[in-house]
Structure formats: C-alpha cells, structure tokens
Design an enzyme around this catalytic site. Structure first.
Site, PDB file in Angstrom:
ATOM      1  N   ASN A   1     104.877 -62.187  -4.464  1.00  0.00           N
ATOM      2  CA  ASN A   1     104.331 -60.977  -3.850  1.00  0.00           C
ATOM      3  C   ASN A   1     105.227 -60.550  -2.678  1.00  0.00           C
ATOM      4  O   ASN A   1     106.192 -61.245  -2.354  1.00  0.00           O
ATOM      5  CB  ASN A   1     102.891 -61.242  -3.409  1.00  0.00           C
ATOM      6  CG  ASN A   1     102.830 -62.191  -2.235  1.00  0.00           C
ATOM      7  OD1 ASN A   1     103.611 -63.138  -2.142  1.00  0.00           O
ATOM      8  ND2 ASN A   1     101.920 -61.962  -1.333  1.00  0.00           N
TER       9      ASN A   1
ATOM     10  N   CYS B   1     105.344 -60.698   0.550  1.00  0.00           N
ATOM     11  CA  CYS B   1     105.666 -61.586   1.683  1.00  0.00           C
ATOM     12  C   CYS B   1     106.000 -63.000   1.261  1.00  0.00           C
ATOM     13  O   CYS B   1     106.218 -63.872   2.120  1.00  0.00           O
ATOM     14  CB  CYS B   1     104.512 -61.593   2.672  1.00  0.00           C
ATOM     15  SG  CYS B   1     104.391 -60.050   3.573  1.00  0.00           S
TER      16      CYS B   1
ATOM     17  N   THR C   1      96.752 -58.105  10.231  1.00  0.00           N
ATOM     18  CA  THR C   1      95.663 -57.289  10.754  1.00  0.00           C
ATOM     19  C   THR C   1      94.355 -58.059  10.840  1.00  0.00           C
ATOM     20  O   THR C   1      93.601 -57.869  11.801  1.00  0.00           O
ATOM     21  CB  THR C   1      95.475 -56.034   9.893  1.00  0.00           C
ATOM     22  OG1 THR C   1      95.468 -56.396   8.512  1.00  0.00           O
ATOM     23  CG2 THR C   1      96.595 -55.054  10.119  1.00  0.00           C
TER      24      THR C   1
ATOM     25  N   GLU D   1     104.421 -65.563  -0.258  1.00  0.00           N
ATOM     26  CA  GLU D   1     103.560 -66.758  -0.266  1.00  0.00           C
ATOM     27  C   GLU D   1     102.888 -67.012  -1.608  1.00  0.00           C
ATOM     28  O   GLU D   1     102.289 -68.062  -1.811  1.00  0.00           O
ATOM     29  CB  GLU D   1     102.493 -66.664   0.831  1.00  0.00           C
ATOM     30  CG  GLU D   1     101.285 -65.813   0.511  1.00  0.00           C
ATOM     31  CD  GLU D   1     101.519 -64.332   0.682  1.00  0.00           C
ATOM     32  OE1 GLU D   1     100.580 -63.552   0.449  1.00  0.00           O
ATOM     33  OE2 GLU D   1     102.647 -63.949   1.070  1.00  0.00           O
TER      34      GLU D   1
ATOM     35  N   CYS E   1      97.862 -58.319  -3.857  1.00  0.00           N
ATOM     36  CA  CYS E   1      99.213 -58.183  -4.384  1.00  0.00           C
ATOM     37  C   CYS E   1      99.299 -58.648  -5.831  1.00  0.00           C
ATOM     38  O   CYS E   1      98.426 -59.374  -6.324  1.00  0.00           O
ATOM     39  CB  CYS E   1     100.199 -58.959  -3.532  1.00  0.00           C
ATOM     40  SG  CYS E   1      99.605 -60.585  -3.027  1.00  0.00           S
TER      41      CYS E   1
END
Length: 720
Positions: A273, A275, A420, A277, A92
């Site tokens: 980014n 999400c 994932t 973090e 990201c």
C-alpha cells in the site's frame, strides 16, 4: 470487558481534525455530529454484522467504548464512512497491472474507483515490458513502465478521493527490471509523479551481489530473458544517492515479505500500500486499526489484562469491517473475503515508554516494545482462532499448505501510519517517537502560543524546571537535548525523532518486525541534515540484516520545494544618514515555489526569492485562474499584498513585524496573509535549513514521519 479508564477531554487539535475531516455535515458544511455520535455511528454499523450472535446486544457498546475512550481507533475511512451511504471502510488496496493496453487501463479505471471512495493504491509496474522492447500486436515498441506511471499519476490528480482524502499511490519496480535505473531517478524532479511514493523491490539475490561486489541480471518480464547486467553496488549507490537527496525511492525487501506470505497458494506479493506497511496480493485490501498504547500504563506498569481484552475485541471489530464493507469493485470484494486479512497495529508507543520512564532509543525500551507487540499478536491470534470456530476460517485456508492453526484471518498485525487518528487520540504516531516536544504556534494578533507535550510539562512542573524561558529554548532548538536546565535523565527520555540515531530507529523497527508483525511497518528513519550517503547505506544494510520488509529514510530539510533558479548575485543594501534604503536586487535570484490552496480550494502558487544568505527578498503569487473574470478582484488583492510584503522585505523591516501585520490582517487560516505569515514564520524558525515543507491546506509546517508528510496544525496527511 473491563471498563476503560477515563478519557481526557479531546484537545483543540483533535476537535479541529474531527470537524474538518470526520464529522458528517449538512449541505451548508455544518457538522451534524460530535465525537460521541460519531463513535456510536461507527460502532453500530460494524456490530450489526453479528446481529444473529448471542452477544450482539452488548457488542455495539463494547465497540463504542473502545473507540470513544480512545483505547483503539480504526483507520480513517472507517471513521468517515461507517454507517453512511458510501460505506467504503478500507484504507488501501493493491491492484495488478497486466502487460497489455487493456490491462493497464483497466487498472487505471479501478484505481480511480478506489480513490473516489477514499482508498489508496499500490501498484507494481514490474510486469510491464521495458522501454523500447518489441510489441508484437502493433509491430511497434513499448514505452515502458514510467510512461504509464505518469498516466496513473494524472488520473489520481483528477480524482482527489471525494474531497476528504488526497489520492495516494505506491509505485514499485523490481530491481531486476531493465528500466530500473530510470525508475530510481524518476522522482529526482519533485514536481513529477507527485501522487506516488516510489520504492524499489530488492531481492535477496541482489543483496548477495552487493555483498560480493558482483553483477546481476536484468530480466525482461515479458519473456523472462536476460537482457543486460549491472553491477549491484552501482545500483545501490544510485538508490542511496537519491534517497539522501529527497527520501525517494524507498526500498522494499520483497523476498523477506514473501517468506512470510501466509497464502502462497494464491500468489506472490508484488507491491504494498502507499506507506509500505501492508504487503498485499493483487486485489487485496487492508482493513486497519490501532491500539493506543498510551492508555495501557497502570501504576507504572503495562496493564496486560486490559491490553489483551482490547486486542481481542479489536480483531473482532476489524473482521466485522470486512463483512460490512462496500468495496469499490467486485474483484476486491472477492479477494478480501477470500483471505480476510486485517492489520491490527499500535500508536502511542513513545507515550507508553515515557510513562514507563524508558528512552525510546534504549535496549530496555526496545525489549518492552517487542514484548508488547508479541503479546498483541498472541491475543489477536487467540481471537481469530475463536472466530474461526464460530464463523469458519478464511475461505482460502488450506490445512495441507497452511501449517498454522485454522483462524479467521490470513494476516493479523501490521504497524500503519496514524497521522490523523493519533491527533484525535493525542498520542505519538504509530511506532514513531515524537517529532517535537515543545512548539510555538503563532495565532491571531501576533500572539505566540507554547504547545508543550503533556508528559514533558507534567515532569517539568513536578521536578521544578518548568518555565516559559526553558520551554521557548526547547521550541527554538527543536530538542530537549543540551539544555542545562533539564536533567540528563529526562533529556534521554524525551529525545525526539531527530535526536534518536538512525541505528536506534532501525533497531526499533527490526525488533517489532521480528516480534509480532505479520505484514510490515510504516516508519521513517529520520536522519539529520548533516547525514551522509554512508549513513543511508548503513541504514539499508542494517535494516536488511534485521529482517525489515521495507525502509524509508528522510534527511531533515532535504525535500525542498522546486528550485526555480540557483544563481544569485550579491544583494546591494546601502544606508544614508542612518536610513536603510531599498535593497537593489540582481537580475537573477534563487527562488522556491509553493503550491497551496486558498479558502475556496483554488490552487495558488507562492514564489519566494532569496538573496545569497537565504534571506527572503520578494514574494509573488501566481494564479492558474488569471483569466477568470469572477476571480479578478482576488488576483488583484493577492498581487498587491505580495508587492507590499516584498517592499517591506527589501527595506529590511523586521520580519516579526511583517508577520504580526499579516496575522492581524488574516480573516481565515487559508487566506493570503495567513499563508504568507506561515511561510515567513517557517523561515524564522530555521529548523529546516530554509523553508520547511508547507501544508497545502493551512500553510503550516509538514513533518515527515511514517513514510508520509503530515501537518500537526490542521491534521492534513498526504497518506492517511
């Protein structure tokens, strides 16, 4: 390096994820790799950076073992692209948006290039002048940040990240921007800005105004003039209300992030980014990897020696990733090389706590988690200082400004989504608790497969309370809590995300943030469906108090798909001589629509209509390709199938029988009978107060965790 403990065989889910997303394939789509050859490809590509170092011959093997044995896994782009022609290994990026037409469309172009190579992007729209303000160059008025956010969203929809990863963006607006109220409600309609997560950048000044019930200033970023004031509590209440309804917008505590900015001489953080973090300066990238804590319990204790070795080796791996990376644009390459930030994180925290027989929500569990994260951070810094002595510190390091020791990397740790890669490692995602302990998976020919958490099954068999009946009860209820057959001790240890209180979620995030996380943490504060807006407010205030740099809350079942109609008349069902007759439907029914992909990645919309008791009564398929001659037969087949299923529903055929026939008719997970079956199964499960969010790739149920929607059936993740 100490030899890794033996690796368990990859699970079926892991093999499915690898086959679909990670293995290199030939022109016919046949896999050219297996797990071993993938790991060797990645390890060798990253190790080659140190080909002139004295330990180069061993380094590739160390990297290989660390990945192959699932002790540590890099982020998805690294696993996919290392050693390939694409060679883009970062997850990201943050791109700036300047307040000019040229600057805006340069950023759109750069974002498209990033998405094409498999990365996600964060944008702050806070520099853009507010809607209806004057534009000197054209003597016109500005259209405002949200109008341009729509353009960014459309560009992302077009790119689709090269077919392997869906485009993902974070859109940020400061709470003191004049358009903040419009931004807060922008995603109330969930069909808009579908490629964005939206978050409000909240300042300390705003939080102080909330505390003291004061108004605060709205500032035009183009001239720094105060243009209006708002009551801070009213603004926070609107954020809370929208987050309660569907989880957006999130909140980012921007001043807390900038207090920990390790290179203030280069600028201030504006965005994260997708999400949340990674707080990044404009044009920085995040180069991420996670230690699988499930692998570091030995004889009932943390294996500190091996954990330290892995942390140090992982930092060297991630630092090398920066040098072998092929960045999408020169500005990103330059800025990333200047600060050399990496994000070493964790996954499998809940696995470790279970093995230590500690409850995730307990104070003991939090203290151990904090101790582990602080230890990883300490070992990471040792490795980075050593690398600086051998290769030099990051180029932007200035001993007059930066008070910490010279090291190779400006930032070392974060806790990122591992949606994932944690499926490959067969562990809980990031620092999240498990989302479920037992699931029932419907497979071909109507069979039902019990999928039981490996630790829970082991304990249940050892202590004598394992049975199919007990496991099915857990799967049906969605929790181990409240079952008389399960000892109370194990009910506490195996509490899942929604069994853990919001306060316990936030306290875990807070203690990790305070103990070893340089950047931030991607985590979802799961709330039950019955949670109130007051619960959201409490979450935000506690998170701010504990020093969190951002929060995402999600109330179970709140993110339904688009509602087409909300009016429903009572459905008439009559019976004559014991025979159920076809239900007579009113003119208006409530409905929800689901956007899905078929086996050929064609978009199809499934529309499900309900009676007033939320029983499905009709299903329809809508095709964007109605007029395409080559797909006419497919359209006819889908329409016919939907009409037959609708007829069965209106005649009250038992739903499990309908599902069984659909399963038997399915030729592939992505064909129509499978899609319809998945929808009906999610309704029967009843765990999401109606239909769950549906995976666009396999039709499975999506879970919301780490600020992202993920599918535990096929490995789909919206963000990672």
């Amino acid at each position: 390096m100490t030899r890794s403990i033996p690796r368990q065989a990859l699970t079926d889910t892991a093999e499915t994820v690898l086959e679909r997303r990670y293995y290199l394939k030939d022109e016919q789509g046949k896999a050219l790799e297996n797990w071993e050859t993938l790991c060797r490809r990645v390890a060798n590509a990253v190790a080659v950076v140190d080909r002139d170092m004295e330990d180069y011959q061993e380094l590739g093997d160390h990297f290989f073992n660390m990945i192959y044995y699932l002790d540590f896994l890099p982020n998805s782009p690294c696993l996919m692209n290392a050693g390939t022609d694409l060679g883009q290994l970062s997850a990201c990026f943050v791109l700036p948006i300047e307040d000019s037409m040229d600057g805006i469309f340069t950023s759109i172009r750069n974002g498209a290039l990033v998405h094409k190579t498999g990365g996600g992007t964060g944008y702050s729209f806070s520099r853009l002048r507010p809607k209806n303000s004057a534009v000197q160059s054209t003597q016109g008025v500005a259209s405002g940040p949200l109008s341009f956010a729509a353009v960014f969203d459309a560009a992302t929809e077009t790119i689709k990240q090269g077919g392997k990863r869906r485009g993902a963006n974070m859109g940020v607006l400061r709470v003191d921007h004049p358009d903040i109220m419009e931004f807060i409600v922008a995603k109330q309609d969930q069909t808009r800005y579908t490629n964005f997560n939206f978050s409000v950048a909240i300042t300390d000044l705003f939080m102080e105004a909330v505390r003291d019930d004061l108004e605060y200033d709205l500032i035009d970023p183009s001239n720094r003039q105060v243009v209006d004031t708002l009551r801070a509590r009213d603004v926070l209440e609107k954020i809370i209300d929208l987050a309660w309804h569907n989880g957006e917008p999130g909140v980012l505590f921007i001043d807390a992030a900038n207090r920990d900015n390790t290179t203030p001489q280069l600028g201030q953080f504006e965005a994260t980014n997708p999400c949340g973090e990674q707080w990044l300066l404009p044009y920085e990238s995040c180069n991420l990897g996670s230690i699988n804590l499930a692998r570091y319990v030995k004889d009932g204790a943390v294996d500190w020696e091996r954990l330290g070795e892995t942390a140090r080796l992982a930092i060297r791996f991630l630092d090398n990733v920066i040098d072998c990376n092929r960045f999408p644009i020169p500005e990103i390459a330059e800025m990333t090389q200047k600060t050399r930030k990496v994000g070493l994180g964790i996954m499998g925290l809940h696995d470790l706590l279970i093995q230590m027989e500690l409850a995730y929500g307990s104070e003991e569990g939090r203290q151990l988690a904090a101790q582990i994260m602080a230890f990883i951070r300490k070992e990471a810094e040792v490795a980075s200082i050593d690398l600086a002595a051998r290769k030099g510190p990051f180029p932007a390091y200035d001993e007059r400004i930066n008070t910490y020791p010279a090291r190779r990397n400006a930032a070392l740790t974060s806790i990122q989504p591992t949606g994932t890669v944690s499926m490959i490692a067969d562990c809980a995602s990031g620092c999240e608790p498990y989302f479920s302990i037992v699931m029932i998976k419907n497979v071909m020919d109507g069979d039902r497969l019990l999928m039981v958490n490996k630790y829970f099954e082991r304990v249940a068999r050892a202590e004598g309370f394992y049975s199919v009946e007990v496991m099915e009860k857990v799967a049906t209820s969605g929790t181990v809590v409240g079952h008389a057959d399960i000892p109370l001790r194990w009910q506490e240890i195996f509490r899942t995300a929604q069994d853990i209180t919001p306060e316990q979620h936030i306290r875990m995030q807070g203690i990790l943030q305070q103990n070893g996380v340089d950047s931030s943490i991607s985590k979802t504060i799961n709330l039950p469906f019955s949670a109130t807006p007051e619960d959201v407010r409490t979450s935000y205030m506690l998170g701010y108090e504990l020093g969190c740099k951002g929060l995402t809350v999600y109330r179970d079942g709140s993110r339904d798909h688009q509602v087409l109609n909300t009016m429903a008349d009572k459905t008439a069902v009559t019976s004559t001589e014991g025979l159920v007759q076809k239900a007579i439907l009113p003119d208006v029914l409530s409905a929800k629509r689901y956007r899905l992909k078929d086996i050929n990645q064609e978009t199809i919309y499934l529309i499900v209509c309900f009676d007033e008791n939320e029983n499905p009564m009709e299903v329809f398929a809508k095709f964007p390709f109605d007029n395409r001659v080559d797909l006419k037969d497919k359209s006819t087949m889908w329409t016919t199938t939907c009409r037959l299923v609708s007829l069965a529903l209106r005649y009250q055929i038992p739903m499990d029988e309908i599902i069984k026939q659909l399963d038997r008719s399915s030729g592939h997970l992505l064909d129509l009978p499978a899609q319809l079956g998945k929808l009906l199964k999610s309704f029967m499960a009843g765990t999401q107060h109606g239909f769950a969010s549906i995976c666009p790739e396999c039709g499975g149920k999506l879970a919301f965790e780490e600020g992202c929607e993920v599918c535990r059936d096929c490995g789909y993740s919206k963000c990672s």
